[in-house]
Design a protein around this motif. Sequence first.
Motif, PDB file in Angstrom:
ATOM      1  N   GLN A 121       1.555  -4.742  -2.715  1.00 60.72           N
ATOM      2  CA  GLN A 121       0.789  -4.276  -1.569  1.00 60.72           C
ATOM      3  C   GLN A 121       1.569  -4.376  -0.260  1.00 60.72           C
ATOM      4  N   VAL A 122       2.377  -5.416  -0.114  1.00 58.88           N
ATOM      5  CA  VAL A 122       3.157  -5.561   1.117  1.00 58.88           C
ATOM      6  C   VAL A 122       4.212  -4.458   1.187  1.00 58.88           C
ATOM      7  N   ALA A 123       4.888  -4.195   0.084  1.00 60.10           N
ATOM      8  CA  ALA A 123       5.874  -3.112   0.047  1.00 60.10           C
ATOM      9  C   ALA A 123       5.189  -1.775   0.321  1.00 60.10           C
ATOM     10  N   PHE A 124       3.983  -1.614  -0.195  1.00 59.02           N
ATOM     11  CA  PHE A 124       3.205  -0.395   0.054  1.00 59.02           C
ATOM     12  C   PHE A 124       2.987  -0.197   1.544  1.00 59.02           C
ATOM     13  N   VAL A 125       2.545  -1.248   2.249  1.00 55.66           N
ATOM     14  CA  VAL A 125       2.267  -1.137   3.683  1.00 55.66           C
ATOM     15  C   VAL A 125       3.557  -0.905   4.465  1.00 55.66           C
ATOM     16  N   ARG A 126       4.641  -1.552   4.061  1.00 51.45           N
ATOM     17  CA  ARG A 126       5.926  -1.321   4.731  1.00 51.45           C
ATOM     18  C   ARG A 126       6.337   0.144   4.619  1.00 51.45           C
ATOM     19  N   PHE A 127       6.258   0.677   3.405  1.00 57.54           N
ATOM     20  CA  PHE A 127       6.654   2.068   3.192  1.00 57.54           C
ATOM     21  C   PHE A 127       5.715   3.002   3.950  1.00 57.54           C
ATOM     22  N   ALA A 128       4.408   2.722   3.882  1.00 53.15           N
ATOM     23  CA  ALA A 128       3.424   3.566   4.554  1.00 53.15           C
ATOM     24  C   ALA A 128       3.643   3.576   6.057  1.00 53.15           C
TER      25      ALA A 128
END
Length: 157
Positions: A121-128
């Motif tokens: 989820q953290v990687a998701f938010v970073r990419f987003a």
Amino acid sequence: MRCPFCRRDNDRVIDSRASQDGAAIRRRRECLGCGRRYTTYERPEEATIKVVKRDGSRAPFEREKIQRGLERACWKRSISTRQIEATVTAIENDVFQSFETEITSAELGKLVLEHLRELDQVAFVRFASVYRKFNDARDFFEELRPMLENHPRKAPR
């Protein structure tokens, strides 16, 4: 097929067999003009998918760019190189199965986000935050809201 020796276009296939772990067919040929033998390889044509960028320009789909983006998003997270590689492969497979010649950068970004949401989820938010060009904390909150509603935090013991 033209003979590499006499350049005539008249030959016969003597032998055919799979080669390179089934990725190619090796053919042994004999020129009917000069009688010399030579070998040819037949491979499937590589599918080239173009990414249509926001400005309308087109660039070839590059697996390495996806991998670099995922590595940046997953920086200092407990995600192995093997997991990133598997995610890149899954994204690449989805692209080649779902699109024939072109994919927009928006569609590609959504695909990457879908896979990242499952990975971390953290990687998701970073990419987003980069992909969707977040401007302030409210943008982060709006992106996180669905995740927080679907996964309430467990009460501390």
